[in-house]
Design a protein around this motif. Structure first.
Motif, PDB file in Angstrom:
ATOM      1  N   ALA A  10      -9.901  -2.722   1.800  1.00 60.28           N
ATOM      2  CA  ALA A  10      -9.693  -1.782   0.879  1.00 60.28           C
ATOM      3  C   ALA A  10      -9.145  -2.731  -0.414  1.00 60.28           C
ATOM      4  N   MET A  11     -10.130  -3.491  -0.811  1.00 52.70           N
ATOM      5  CA  MET A  11      -9.901  -4.030  -2.150  1.00 52.70           C
ATOM      6  C   MET A  11     -10.513  -3.291  -3.425  1.00 52.70           C
ATOM      7  N   THR A  12     -11.497  -2.054  -2.904  1.00 51.07           N
ATOM      8  CA  THR A  12     -11.905  -1.346  -4.087  1.00 51.07           C
ATOM      9  C   THR A  12     -11.756   0.303  -3.480  1.00 51.07           C
ATOM     10  N   PHE A  13     -12.009   1.193  -4.574  1.00 45.88           N
ATOM     11  CA  PHE A  13     -11.786   2.395  -4.051  1.00 45.88           C
ATOM     12  C   PHE A  13     -12.385   2.900  -3.134  1.00 45.88           C
ATOM     13  N   ARG A  14     -13.709   2.328  -2.945  1.00 51.99           N
ATOM     14  CA  ARG A  14     -14.845   2.460  -2.029  1.00 51.99           C
ATOM     15  C   ARG A  14     -14.371   2.260  -0.746  1.00 51.99           C
ATOM     16  N   GLU A  15     -13.738   0.748  -0.574  1.00 50.39           N
ATOM     17  CA  GLU A  15     -13.169   0.557   0.673  1.00 50.39           C
ATOM     18  C   GLU A  15     -12.186   1.298   1.243  1.00 50.39           C
ATOM     19  N   LYS A  16     -11.175   1.791   0.225  1.00 53.27           N
ATOM     20  CA  LYS A  16     -10.282   2.511   0.675  1.00 53.27           C
ATOM     21  C   LYS A  16     -10.484   3.977   1.056  1.00 53.27           C
ATOM     22  N   PHE A  17     -11.833   4.340   0.613  1.00 53.61           N
ATOM     23  CA  PHE A  17     -12.177   5.736   0.905  1.00 53.61           C
ATOM     24  C   PHE A  17     -12.748   5.567   2.511  1.00 53.61           C
ATOM     25  N   MET A  18     -13.278   4.456   2.614  1.00 59.74           N
ATOM     26  CA  MET A  18     -13.882   4.086   3.935  1.00 59.74           C
ATOM     27  C   MET A  18     -12.862   3.886   5.023  1.00 59.74           C
ATOM     28  N   THR A  19     -11.810   3.408   4.642  1.00 60.95           N
ATOM     29  CA  THR A  19     -10.620   3.190   5.422  1.00 60.95           C
ATOM     30  C   THR A  19     -10.009   4.395   6.080  1.00 60.95           C
ATOM     31  N   ASN A  20     -10.045   5.424   4.952  1.00 63.82           N
ATOM     32  CA  ASN A  20      -9.576   6.726   5.361  1.00 63.82           C
ATOM     33  C   ASN A  20     -10.460   7.584   6.111  1.00 63.82           C
ATOM     34  N   ALA A  73      -3.454   8.912   7.719  1.00 68.10           N
ATOM     35  CA  ALA A  73      -4.676   9.324   7.070  1.00 68.10           C
ATOM     36  C   ALA A  73      -4.371  10.366   5.980  1.00 68.10           C
ATOM     37  N   ILE A  74      -3.565  11.291   6.292  1.00 69.61           N
ATOM     38  CA  ILE A  74      -3.041  12.420   5.152  1.00 69.61           C
ATOM     39  C   ILE A  74      -2.412  11.708   4.073  1.00 69.61           C
ATOM     40  N   PHE A  75      -1.731  10.824   4.225  1.00 73.96           N
ATOM     41  CA  PHE A  75      -1.154   9.964   2.961  1.00 73.96           C
ATOM     42  C   PHE A  75      -1.934   9.315   2.181  1.00 73.96           C
ATOM     43  N   LEU A  76      -3.284   8.786   2.884  1.00 72.74           N
ATOM     44  CA  LEU A  76      -3.968   8.115   2.077  1.00 72.74           C
ATOM     45  C   LEU A  76      -5.114   8.878   1.222  1.00 72.74           C
ATOM     46  N   ILE A  77      -5.187  10.219   1.905  1.00 70.52           N
ATOM     47  CA  ILE A  77      -6.111  11.040   1.230  1.00 70.52           C
ATOM     48  C   ILE A  77      -5.263  11.470  -0.034  1.00 70.52           C
ATOM     49  N   MET A  78      -4.041  11.872   0.113  1.00 67.52           N
ATOM     50  CA  MET A  78      -3.275  12.126  -1.057  1.00 67.52           C
ATOM     51  C   MET A  78      -3.075  10.817  -2.067  1.00 67.52           C
ATOM     52  N   GLU A  79      -3.282   9.718  -1.599  1.00 67.76           N
ATOM     53  CA  GLU A  79      -3.056   8.643  -2.433  1.00 67.76           C
ATOM     54  C   GLU A  79      -4.291   8.537  -3.325  1.00 67.76           C
ATOM     55  N   LEU A  80      -5.572   8.688  -2.786  1.00 71.01           N
ATOM     56  CA  LEU A  80      -6.622   8.710  -3.132  1.00 71.01           C
ATOM     57  C   LEU A  80      -6.792   9.661  -4.170  1.00 71.01           C
ATOM     58  N   LYS A 138       0.850  -1.183  -0.115  1.00 69.46           N
ATOM     59  CA  LYS A 138       0.018  -0.168   0.015  1.00 69.46           C
ATOM     60  C   LYS A 138       0.913   1.265   0.088  1.00 69.46           C
ATOM     61  N   PRO A 139       0.746   2.048  -1.120  1.00 67.90           N
ATOM     62  CA  PRO A 139       1.764   3.244  -1.208  1.00 67.90           C
ATOM     63  C   PRO A 139       1.600   4.134  -0.004  1.00 67.90           C
ATOM     64  N   PHE A 140       0.926   4.359   0.782  1.00 64.82           N
ATOM     65  CA  PHE A 140       0.620   5.358   1.661  1.00 64.82           C
ATOM     66  C   PHE A 140       1.202   4.796   3.014  1.00 64.82           C
ATOM     67  N   ILE A 141       1.462   3.427   3.306  1.00 64.15           N
ATOM     68  CA  ILE A 141       2.142   2.877   4.035  1.00 64.15           C
ATOM     69  C   ILE A 141       3.630   2.887   3.832  1.00 64.15           C
ATOM     70  N   THR A 142       3.985   2.684   2.455  1.00 63.64           N
ATOM     71  CA  THR A 142       5.434   3.007   2.157  1.00 63.64           C
ATOM     72  C   THR A 142       5.936   4.195   2.509  1.00 63.64           C
ATOM     73  N   ASN A 143       5.017   5.143   2.144  1.00 60.80           N
ATOM     74  CA  ASN A 143       5.548   6.528   2.327  1.00 60.80           C
ATOM     75  C   ASN A 143       5.776   6.858   3.822  1.00 60.80           C
ATOM     76  N   PHE A 144       4.573   6.413   4.456  1.00 60.72           N
ATOM     77  CA  PHE A 144       4.795   6.585   6.103  1.00 60.72           C
ATOM     78  C   PHE A 144       6.121   5.998   6.656  1.00 60.72           C
ATOM     79  N   ARG A 145       6.404   4.665   6.177  1.00 58.92           N
ATOM     80  CA  ARG A 145       7.404   4.063   6.776  1.00 58.92           C
ATOM     81  C   ARG A 145       8.839   4.674   6.136  1.00 58.92           C
ATOM     82  N   ALA A 146       8.916   4.868   4.923  1.00 57.44           N
ATOM     83  CA  ALA A 146      10.243   5.354   4.185  1.00 57.44           C
ATOM     84  C   ALA A 146      10.600   6.871   5.043  1.00 57.44           C
ATOM     85  N   LEU A 147       9.613   7.623   5.133  1.00 60.39           N
ATOM     86  CA  LEU A 147       9.585   9.245   5.660  1.00 60.39           C
ATOM     87  C   LEU A 147      10.216   9.130   7.172  1.00 60.39           C
ATOM     88  N   THR A 148       9.617   8.133   7.781  1.00 56.65           N
ATOM     89  CA  THR A 148       9.937   7.854   9.293  1.00 56.65           C
ATOM     90  C   THR A 148      11.625   7.689   9.122  1.00 56.65           C
TER      91      THR A 148
END
Length: 474
Positions: free
Chosen positions: A327-337, A382-389, A127-137
């Motif tokens: 988060a298997m669809t865009f809708r599920e990913k949006f709900m996760t956010n 949450a912010i990284f996921l918004i930007m990913e969406l 998941k890109p937003f998790i990758t971004n979070f981990r790498a930026l740490t």
């Protein structure tokens, strides 16, 4: 001027420079990293002019280095008093860039309605937003561990002595979350047999061995070269690597006995027990000037804070389970956010209300610290996921975009590829700089230049290793 200072005198001066720091506010610590969110988003937008990043990685690397590394260096040093202005400028530039790309490349976008976007299927291993979070740490920690040795780095961002909010106080806590959300327990949570749980524990044990080795090596190396160290941070023999290894190993042991669904409940119980122990007198002893005449007393900060970091690690396991089980669809990913955003608002409210009664201490890893780091992490995710969406919508609507491709900055991909190696190289380079340069006597401009060159070396080496690994498919 610094020629009159011998190594022992300078070492004592450097250690005094790091003591008795009070930190800043919890809002400023988060504001300090806010430019990074827009930097990652801008890097993503710049990638949209290409159908593929293959063959353009060095070009992308240069853009990423400027946005994701050099700008934070400026924000943590010469622009530290103007971060809100930097955020406004980056936010404005991000919006302008977004509208410019949409308007100028309108011919390559299809007339795809939001219904199609909403139901679009997502197939991704990571998941890109998790990758971004981990790498930026990793990136932020690498910048700070050297920048803090220069006067241009604000003392309010450095690690606090006992209680308070310091930007660098987030480091070990964020590492716990970053590691736990991709732990073996999270990645293999669907396996319920005793054998599979044992395998997960063995994997965690195996991954802890390098941390334990590095922790021991760091102690002996520092002793050998008489390197400056702040004893009250972790203790005489203890350090960051040992804390992370112990938290990871003991958390994996707990998870091998319990279902992952109960990981957050366990984390709350453990942090509650830890806080009770601290309030019953342990806190006063750990923070006191008592003699360090045994291994336990010599390393009381590192040993007795471990329970708090175990709780933090388990909360990260619970967070990782929530993020990966949907988060298997865009809708599920949006709900996760929406869930992450709701949790973030709730936690910020709790931090605001409780900051007068729950004092924050990284040295103790107490309940206040647990709540603060959890708030910090969930808000960032949450912010990284918004930007990913937003990025995903642009990719879905683009005619020539590869299916389900969401760009992750190549620099962050490289860092995430070998996070431990990146951080180890950063530590080695930090040590070399401090051995040959009396950093406290360097002016602001030269300080920024040295930190920038150091980060360029570390990032470029990591990027080259990543490219070699990709070619060899390691």
């Amino acid at each position: 001027m610094n020629d009159d200072w011998d190594s022992k005198k300078y070492k004592h001066f450097h250690e005094l420079f790091m003591q008795n720091l009070k930190g800043t506010s919890f809002t400023e610590t988060f504001m300090a990293v806010t430019p990074l969110f827009f930097s990652v988003f801008l890097s993503t937008l710049f990638s949209l002019i290409h159908t593929s990043s293959q063959g353009l990685n060095f070009y992308n690397f240069c853009i990423d280095f400027f946005l994701i590394v050099f700008l934070p260096i400026l924000c943590f040093t010469v622009l530290s008093n103007s971060i809100p202005l930097v955020v406004i400028v980056l936010c404005t530039f991000s919006l302008i860039t977004l509208f410019y790309f949409i308007n100028c490349h309108r011919n390559i976008y299809v007339n795809c309605g939001m219904t199609d976007v909403w139901s679009s299927h997502i197939t991704e291993l990571r998941k890109p937003f998790i990758t971004n979070f981990r790498a930026l740490t990793n990136v932020l920690s690498a910048i700070c561990i050297l920048a803090v040795d220069f006067r241009v780095f604000p003392r309010r961002f450095a690690k606090t002595e006992t209680f308070g909010y310091g930007l660098m106080d987030t480091g070990v806590g964020l590492y716990c979350i970053a590691n736990s959300i991709v732990s073996p327990e999270v990645l293999h949570h669907e396996m319920k047999t005793f054998h599979s749980l044992l395998q997960s524990f063995q994997k965690s044990l195996k991954s802890c061995i390098p941390l334990l080795i590095l922790g021991v090596m760091r102690f002996f190396t520092i002793k050998q070269i008489d390197y400056q160290v702040h004893i009250s941070e972790y203790g005489v023999h203890w350090n960051f690597f040992l804390t992370l290894a112990v938290a990871k190993l003991l958390s994996s042991l707990v998870m091998s006995l319990c279902d992952i669904k109960y990981s957050f409940l366990l984390s709350v119980i453990i942090i509650g027990i830890h806080e009770c122990i601290l309030q019953c007198g342990m806190q006063d002893w750990v923070l006191s000037d008592a003699a360090r005449d045994s291994f336990l007393s010599a390393n009381r900060e590192g040993i007795f804070s471990s329970l708090g970091y175990i709780a933090l690690y388990l909360s990260g396991v619970s967070l990782g389970y929530m993020l990966r089980s949907t988060a298997m669809t865009f809708r599920e990913k949006f709900m996760t956010n929406l869930k992450l955003t709701g949790l973030s608002v709730l936690l910020w409210t709790c931090v605001s209300v409780s900051q007068n009664c729950l004092r924050i201490s990284r040295r103790l890893a107490n309940a206040g610290y647990f709540l603060w780091i959890l708030t910090f992490s969930i808000t960032a995710l949450a912010i990284f996921l918004i930007m990913e969406l937003v990025t995903r919508v642009l990719y879905i609507k683009r005619k020539d975009a590869p299916a389900n491709q969401v760009y992750v900055p190549v620099l962050l991909e490289a860092v995430n590829y070998n996070g431990l190696g990146f951080f180890l190289l950063a530590n080695l380079c930090t040590g070399l700089v401090n051995l040959y340069i009396k950093t406290l006597f360097i002016g602001p401009a030269l300080s920024v230049f040295i930190v920038a060159v150091y980060m360029l070396v570390v990032c470029l080496c990591t990027f080259i290793l990543y490219r070699i690994g990709c070619k060899l498919k390691l």
